[in-house]
Design an enzyme around this catalytic site. Sequence first.
Site, PDB file in Angstrom:
ATOM      1  N   HIS A  27       8.193   7.841   5.993  1.00 26.89           N
ATOM      2  CA  HIS A  27       6.806   7.531   6.347  1.00 26.89           C
ATOM      3  C   HIS A  27       6.192   8.558   7.306  1.00 26.89           C
ATOM      4  O   HIS A  27       4.988   8.592   7.481  1.00 26.89           O
ATOM      5  CB  HIS A  27       6.764   6.146   7.013  1.00 26.89           C
ATOM      6  N   ASN A  74       0.055   1.082   9.816  1.00 31.81           N
ATOM      7  CA  ASN A  74      -0.908   0.123   9.244  1.00 31.81           C
ATOM      8  C   ASN A  74      -2.285   0.171   9.896  1.00 31.81           C
ATOM      9  O   ASN A  74      -3.248  -0.335   9.324  1.00 31.81           O
ATOM     10  CB  ASN A  74      -0.348  -1.303   9.335  1.00 31.81           C
ATOM     11  N   ASP A  99       2.849  10.466   3.043  1.00 32.15           N
ATOM     12  CA  ASP A  99       3.983  10.314   2.136  1.00 32.15           C
ATOM     13  C   ASP A  99       3.579   9.577   0.869  1.00 32.15           C
ATOM     14  O   ASP A  99       2.714   8.705   0.891  1.00 32.15           O
ATOM     15  CB  ASP A  99       5.099   9.531   2.846  1.00 32.15           C
ATOM     16  N   ASN A 120      -0.397   1.669   3.149  1.00 27.75           N
ATOM     17  CA  ASN A 120      -1.134   0.940   4.195  1.00 27.75           C
ATOM     18  C   ASN A 120      -1.919   1.839   5.141  1.00 27.75           C
ATOM     19  O   ASN A 120      -2.977   1.454   5.635  1.00 27.75           O
ATOM     20  CB  ASN A 120      -0.178   0.044   4.994  1.00 27.75           C
TER      21      ASN A 120
END
Length: 196
Positions: A27, A74, A99, A120
């Site tokens: 991530h 997020n 990513d 997200n």
Amino acid sequence: MLFRKSDCDWMIVGLGNPGKQYEKSRHNIGFRVLDLLAEKLNLKINRSKFSALTCLATYKGQKVLFVKPQTFMNLSGLAIGQAAKFYKIPPERILVIFDDISLPVGRIRVRPDGSAGGHNGIKSAIFELQSQAFPRVKVGVGAKPHPDYDLADWVLSSFSAQEEKALAPAIENAAEAALCVLEKGTTDAMNHYNGL
């Protein structure tokens, strides 16, 4: 060097999660590309502003704001939205690097816009900017090893030594693609880097 509020041509955002434990996770590829850009351009992305680490710099005559949101993935859009509002940067001048599990490790893809595709951080950016029309550089981090594998666990996992080898040129290409977008536009960057 002082910059006026409307005195910013571009924003380049690398997505990731703050904290040592996430540094090498899938991530955090956006952070890693931004770190390489900083190294190439001799910058320090360390000014705390807009719930992010930032750096204002001039690149080939254009004033660019580099942004690493520190809100966790997020809520990445909060930093992007605040900075965009402050510097009056339109979405089409906000380049986001992140990513992508639909691309194999080592591949990158430049896009002029698009949906969140289940990411997200991008979902948050679209919500805060009220627009999908921002360019992006996606870096492949590989698909989940099997369908039942938890997605959150997968994107927070680290790369294998073999994957890291494939990743090195992709991070380099993603950094170069980002600069190509600034210099020549998204179409040029897509034509040059999407086959790599």
